[in-house]
Structures are given as C-alpha cells and as structure tokens.
Design a protein around this motif. Structure first.
Motif, mmCIF file in Angstrom:
data_model
loop_
_atom_site.group_PDB
_atom_site.id
_atom_site.type_symbol
_atom_site.label_atom_id
_atom_site.label_comp_id
_atom_site.label_asym_id
_atom_site.label_seq_id
_atom_site.Cartn_x
_atom_site.Cartn_y
_atom_site.Cartn_z
ATOM 1 N N ILE A 13 0.364 -1.734 0.256
ATOM 2 C CA ILE A 13 -0.069 0.226 -0.479
ATOM 3 C C ILE A 13 1.101 1.287 0.065
ATOM 4 C CG2 ILE A 13 -1.549 1.364 1.273
ATOM 5 C CD1 ILE A 13 -3.062 -1.040 1.987
ATOM 6 N N ARG A 14 0.998 2.155 -0.878
ATOM 7 C CA ARG A 14 1.775 3.513 -1.193
ATOM 8 C C ARG A 14 0.634 4.671 -0.266
ATOM 9 N NH1 ARG A 14 4.565 4.983 -6.557
ATOM 10 N NH2 ARG A 14 5.061 2.914 -6.255
ATOM 11 N N VAL A 15 1.335 4.911 0.365
ATOM 12 C CA VAL A 15 1.179 5.615 1.466
ATOM 13 C C VAL A 15 1.246 7.752 1.577
ATOM 14 C CG1 VAL A 15 0.063 4.380 3.584
ATOM 15 C CG2 VAL A 15 2.421 5.169 3.616
ATOM 16 N N VAL A 16 2.780 7.423 0.793
ATOM 17 C CA VAL A 16 3.496 8.602 0.093
ATOM 18 C C VAL A 16 3.452 8.272 -0.914
ATOM 19 C CG1 VAL A 16 5.820 10.146 0.784
ATOM 20 C CG2 VAL A 16 4.322 8.442 2.390
ATOM 21 N N ASP A 17 3.414 9.475 -1.899
ATOM 22 C CA ASP A 17 2.907 9.069 -3.154
ATOM 23 C C ASP A 17 3.941 10.815 -3.924
ATOM 24 O OD1 ASP A 17 3.037 8.002 -5.905
ATOM 25 O OD2 ASP A 17 0.366 8.041 -5.967
ATOM 26 N N LEU A 27 -8.717 6.424 2.420
ATOM 27 C CA LEU A 27 -7.923 5.423 2.551
ATOM 28 C C LEU A 27 -6.779 5.015 1.571
ATOM 29 C CD1 LEU A 27 -10.146 3.162 4.531
ATOM 30 C CD2 LEU A 27 -8.319 4.714 6.012
ATOM 31 N N PRO A 28 -5.388 4.490 1.821
ATOM 32 C CA PRO A 28 -4.392 4.558 1.119
ATOM 33 C C PRO A 28 -5.336 3.007 0.693
ATOM 34 C CG PRO A 28 -3.776 5.015 3.249
ATOM 35 C CD PRO A 28 -4.832 4.880 3.842
ATOM 36 N N GLY A 29 -4.478 2.668 -0.925
ATOM 37 C CA GLY A 29 -5.448 1.823 -1.368
ATOM 38 C C GLY A 29 -6.472 1.735 -1.825
ATOM 39 N N SER A 30 -7.671 2.748 -1.200
ATOM 40 C CA SER A 30 -8.664 3.115 -2.218
ATOM 41 C C SER A 30 -9.070 4.615 -2.616
ATOM 42 C CB SER A 30 -9.260 2.725 -1.402
ATOM 43 O OG SER A 30 -9.958 3.546 -0.101
ATOM 44 N N PHE A 31 -7.774 5.217 -3.261
ATOM 45 C CA PHE A 31 -7.922 6.702 -3.382
ATOM 46 C C PHE A 31 -8.709 6.700 -5.118
ATOM 47 C CE2 PHE A 31 -4.003 6.922 -1.554
ATOM 48 C CZ PHE A 31 -4.114 7.354 -0.317
ATOM 49 N N PRO A 32 -10.073 7.751 -5.361
ATOM 50 C CA PRO A 32 -10.931 7.630 -5.971
ATOM 51 C C PRO A 32 -9.455 7.817 -7.131
ATOM 52 C CG PRO A 32 -10.870 9.556 -4.731
ATOM 53 C CD PRO A 32 -10.208 8.719 -4.438
ATOM 54 N N LYS A 33 -10.393 7.636 -8.488
ATOM 55 C CA LYS A 33 -9.318 8.222 -10.226
ATOM 56 C C LYS A 33 -9.285 9.472 -9.946
ATOM 57 C CE LYS A 33 -10.520 6.178 -14.817
ATOM 58 N NZ LYS A 33 -9.612 6.835 -15.584
ATOM 59 N N GLY A 34 -8.464 9.629 -10.500
ATOM 60 C CA GLY A 34 -8.315 11.197 -11.233
ATOM 61 C C GLY A 34 -7.923 11.604 -9.824
ATOM 62 N N CYS A 35 -8.468 13.478 -9.749
ATOM 63 C CA CYS A 35 -8.629 14.067 -8.227
ATOM 64 C C CYS A 35 -8.215 13.450 -7.320
ATOM 65 C CB CYS A 35 -8.126 15.197 -8.229
ATOM 66 S SG CYS A 35 -8.516 16.079 -6.924
ATOM 67 N N ARG A 36 -6.985 12.599 -5.959
ATOM 68 C CA ARG A 36 -7.972 12.409 -4.810
ATOM 69 C C ARG A 36 -8.791 13.362 -3.775
ATOM 70 N NH1 ARG A 36 -1.650 9.923 -3.805
ATOM 71 N NH2 ARG A 36 -1.775 8.211 -6.190
ATOM 72 N N PHE A 37 -8.731 14.011 -3.584
ATOM 73 C CA PHE A 37 -9.879 15.179 -3.469
ATOM 74 C C PHE A 37 -10.943 15.293 -3.898
ATOM 75 C CE2 PHE A 37 -10.807 19.668 -2.023
ATOM 76 C CZ PHE A 37 -11.679 19.030 -0.401
ATOM 77 N N ASN A 38 -11.271 14.883 -5.138
ATOM 78 C CA ASN A 38 -12.822 15.013 -6.078
ATOM 79 C C ASN A 38 -14.065 14.973 -5.423
ATOM 80 O OD1 ASN A 38 -13.016 12.164 -6.713
ATOM 81 N ND2 ASN A 38 -12.018 12.297 -8.282
ATOM 82 N N PRO A 39 -13.999 13.640 -4.479
ATOM 83 C CA PRO A 39 -15.041 13.424 -3.287
ATOM 84 C C PRO A 39 -15.888 13.973 -2.690
ATOM 85 C CG PRO A 39 -13.785 11.741 -4.021
ATOM 86 C CD PRO A 39 -12.889 13.180 -4.078
ATOM 87 N N ARG A 40 -15.058 15.722 -2.222
ATOM 88 C CA ARG A 40 -14.946 16.599 -1.067
ATOM 89 C C ARG A 40 -14.950 17.795 -1.226
ATOM 90 N NH1 ARG A 40 -11.557 14.519 3.711
ATOM 91 N NH2 ARG A 40 -12.399 15.805 4.635
ATOM 92 N N CYS A 41 -13.908 17.995 -2.917
ATOM 93 C CA CYS A 41 -14.034 19.270 -3.997
ATOM 94 C C CYS A 41 -15.427 19.814 -4.045
ATOM 95 C CB CYS A 41 -12.881 18.851 -4.824
ATOM 96 S SG CYS A 41 -12.435 20.460 -5.445
ATOM 97 N N PRO A 42 -15.682 21.041 -3.900
ATOM 98 C CA PRO A 42 -16.695 22.089 -4.060
ATOM 99 C C PRO A 42 -16.869 22.624 -5.645
ATOM 100 C CG PRO A 42 -15.481 23.253 -2.796
ATOM 101 C CD PRO A 42 -14.916 21.929 -2.779
ATOM 102 N N VAL A 43 -15.399 22.040 -6.014
ATOM 103 C CA VAL A 43 -15.400 22.728 -7.009
ATOM 104 C C VAL A 43 -14.895 22.120 -8.078
ATOM 105 C CG1 VAL A 43 -15.292 25.272 -6.975
ATOM 106 C CG2 VAL A 43 -12.968 24.051 -6.620
ATOM 107 N N ALA A 44 -15.164 20.720 -7.581
ATOM 108 C CA ALA A 44 -14.615 19.949 -8.916
ATOM 109 C C ALA A 44 -15.143 20.300 -10.349
ATOM 110 C CB ALA A 44 -15.270 18.535 -8.696
ATOM 111 N N PHE A 45 -15.126 19.329 -11.511
ATOM 112 C CA PHE A 45 -15.381 19.283 -12.678
ATOM 113 C C PHE A 45 -14.967 17.954 -13.639
ATOM 114 C CE2 PHE A 45 -11.452 21.853 -12.824
ATOM 115 C CZ PHE A 45 -10.436 21.522 -14.462
ATOM 116 N N LYS A 46 -15.858 18.195 -14.407
ATOM 117 C CA LYS A 46 -15.045 16.995 -15.508
ATOM 118 C C LYS A 46 -13.770 16.397 -15.270
ATOM 119 C CE LYS A 46 -16.933 14.245 -19.529
ATOM 120 N NZ LYS A 46 -17.722 15.204 -20.645
ATOM 121 N N ASN A 47 -12.960 16.739 -15.959
ATOM 122 C CA ASN A 47 -11.960 15.982 -16.285
ATOM 123 C C ASN A 47 -11.438 15.570 -14.477
ATOM 124 O OD1 ASN A 47 -8.707 15.823 -17.197
ATOM 125 N ND2 ASN A 47 -8.603 17.583 -16.773
#
Ligand SMILES: Nc1ncnc2c1ncn2[C@@H]1O[C@H](COP(=O)(O)OP(=O)(O)OP(=O)(O)O)[C@@H](O)[C@H]1O
Ligand code: SF4
Ligand SMILES: [Mg+2]
Length: 308
Positions: free
Chosen positions: A20-24, A266-286
């Motif tokens: 599991i990669r915890v520092v990337d 959690l490490p090992g289950s980061f979302p695809k794309g930007c890791r902050f996307n589920p919590r980001c108030p200004v996330a867009f398609k990319n």
C-alpha cells in the motif's frame, strides 16, 4: 546546498492486503538553515511516514518505492546523516532510569568524548537554553511535568547537534498554554542554532505559528506548498482553502465553524483522477478522470486542474 531536498519520494507498506502506497511522489524543500517547514494534513494522510522516511526510521514493513531524500546534498540512502526526531510522547523518548542531567550529559560523553564533569556543565547550559532551572538536572523524567519533559527532549535534541530536526506533533499531548510556550521555544532554538526543521501537524493554525513555509498533504501527496504568507493570503488548492475556512477565528463573526465534508480516502482506495474530488466543492469533469500533476504557480506548487 539545500538543507533538505526531497524529490518524487514514494513510500509503501507491506500489509496483509498487499503493498500500500501511503506517500506518493512527494517533492519538498527546505532552502535555508534554521528554516521551519510544516507538513500539514488530516490524520492518516502519510505525515508521520514521510517524517520517518526523512529520519531513516521507517519500520521494517516499509520500503522506499522511488525518489530521493538529500540533506545538505547527502543522499540519506547512502550516507550517514544526523537527523533528530522529537515525537509526541516525550516520556517514551526519555530514559526512565537516568536523571534529566545524566541523559543530556551522556550525549556529550559518548558523541563528543567529554569527561563526565565537562558533560554535566554542558548539560546545564542546554537546560538553560530551554528555560529549565538547574535543579531539574537531578530529577527523573517521571518527576517533571509534560511541558518540562518536552523541553528536556528539546535540550537533548540540540545537544546532539543534528543536521536536521523532524518534530512529529510534539505538542499535541500538552494543554494549550503550555503548547504555545513550547512552540515559541522550539522556534527560537532552531533559529538560534540554525538547524532546519520539518514540523508535522494536523493543525494549520499551529503551523502558522511556527513555520516559515508550509506543505499541505492530502492522501499521500503534497497538494500545495509555499511560504507561509502566500498560503494564508492566497491559498490556491481547494483543500487548503477548506482547511483555512475550518480554523476558528475570533476576528470574524461566524455562526458555525466550517467543516470539510466527507472523510479523507484510505490508502489503497484513492479515487480515480484527483484524490480530493469527492470532497471538492469546485470539481469538474476532468477531475474525475485525470490525476493533476504538481505545478509551479507564482513561486509555490499546486496540484489541481484549476491551475496551468
Ligand atoms: N507500520 C505500518 N504498516 C502498515 N500501514 C501503516 C503503518 N504505519 C502507518 N500505516 C498506514 O499508513 C497511512 C499513513 O499513516 P501515517 O501514520 O503516516 O499518517 P499520519 O498523517 O501521520 O496520521 P496521524 O495524523 O493520525 O498521525 C495510514 O493509513 C496508516 O494506517
Ligand atoms: S483537481 Fe479538481 S477535484 Fe481536485 S482539487 Fe482541483 S478542482 Fe478540486
Ligand atoms: Mg502521525
């Protein structure tokens, strides 16, 4: 030569569930002697793992998966570098069987080959440096307060004449007024001795009190780094902006404290794309498809598709 230069560092743990990669891909710098760099982020984002990697103290199930750490130009993988670590639990870091004076003196006897008498004299000076009275020389760690223990640990750290200090949440266990005093002391002492320091904390307002520069960490990556004033005046990454909004302020009347929605992944289950996307108030398609790279923006670094 920079006091600290980390390039594209990745650290993995071998667990029952695999690697599991915890520092990337972490890149950070300390440019001057006596500079304090704070690493700020929520619990589990990889701060302590990064600190342990810098100090060469990773546990046996960890491995450096890539990148490089250089301290004053020396690669820590192939050179002996004196890095001192100050942990949260001072009691665990002190020897319960030796008095405060004896354990500081021991450093001078063993590392600097002084006689016992000379070493005890030096130890007294270090106690004075950290604002402790000479009467504490003869006390055992369990006979002094938590704040005094943390000061004694700082005295020992300075005695070791380290090239770099890593402090991992050293004041978290102390109450707020003592915490502030220890912070001021630590800042003064690293400035006086010109030792660079990496200061790890989950608390951005605390980082603002001690640091010169700040690196914000999220899900194993640095998402923004800059000098302290730029981070506070013009935070660029939506996560840094959210962290700033969640600091209680007495100068602004707010009904409720802002809380960042959701939990860090959690490490090992980061979302695809930007890791902050589920919590980001200004996330867009990319943001849901492509992982943003760390880019230079106005002298600092930001990892976000909104920039560049
Ligand atoms: N020895 C270990 N073996 C396996 N996984 C570990 C080990 N140490 C830490 N981890 C995992 O690595 C991730 C990062 O942990 P780390 O302690 O570096 O985070 P942190 O940012 O310091 O958190 P905190 O603020 O709670 O101290 C976490 O998911 C943690 O569970
Ligand atoms: S890349 Fe997108 S989701 Fe990530 S922080 Fe920037 S705007 Fe938000
Ligand atoms: Mg930690």
């Amino acid at each position: 030569m920079k006091p600290l230069e980390i390039r594209n560092l990745s650290v993995e743990y071998l667990t029952a569930g695999g690697l599991i990669r915890v520092v990337d891909d972490v890149s950070i710098d300390i440019s001057e002697r006596g500079e304090i760099l704070a690493i700020v982020g929520e619990s589990g984002c990889g701060k302590s793992t990064l600190g342990l990697a810098i100090a060469g103290l990773l546990p046996s199930n960890a491995r450096i998966a890539g990148g490089q750490i250089k301290i004053f130009g020396k690669d820590v993988a192939t050179n002996k570098v004196r890095v001192a670590v100050i942990f949260q639990d001072a009691l665990a870091s002190l020897n319960p069987l030796l008095t405060v004076g004896e354990q500081i003196a021991e450093i001078y006897e063993h590392h600097f080959r002084m006689t016992k008498k000379e070493a005890l004299e030096e130890a007294k000076k270090r106690l004075k440096d950290v604002g402790l009275p000479p009467s504490l020389m003869d006390r055992y760690p369990h006979e002094i307060s938590g704040g005094q223990r943390q000061r004694a640990l700082i005295a020992m750290t300075i005695a070791m004449e380290p090239e770099l200090i890593v402090a991992d949440e050293p004041t978290t266990a102390l109450d707020v007024t003592i915490q502030a005093k220890v912070l001021i002391l630590l800042r003064d002492i690293v400035k006086r001795y010109g030792v660079p320091m990496v200061y790890i904390t989950h608390d951005l307002s605390l980082a603002s009190q001690i640091a010169d520069s700040i690196a914000v960490m999220y899900a194993g990556q640095i998402v923004e780094s800059s000098d302290k004033f730029s981070i506070f005046k013009e935070p660029r990454h939506p996560y840094t902006q959210a962290l700033l909004k969640s600091i209680p302020r007495i100068d602004i009347d707010v009904d409720e404290l802002y809380i960042i929605r959701g939990e860090p992944p959690l490490p090992g289950s980061f979302p695809k794309g930007c890791r902050f996307n589920p919590r980001c108030p200004v996330a867009f398609k990319n943001c849901f498809y492509e992982e943003p790279a760390l880019k230079m923006v106005d002298g600092g670094y930001v990892r976000c598709h909104l920039y560049g």
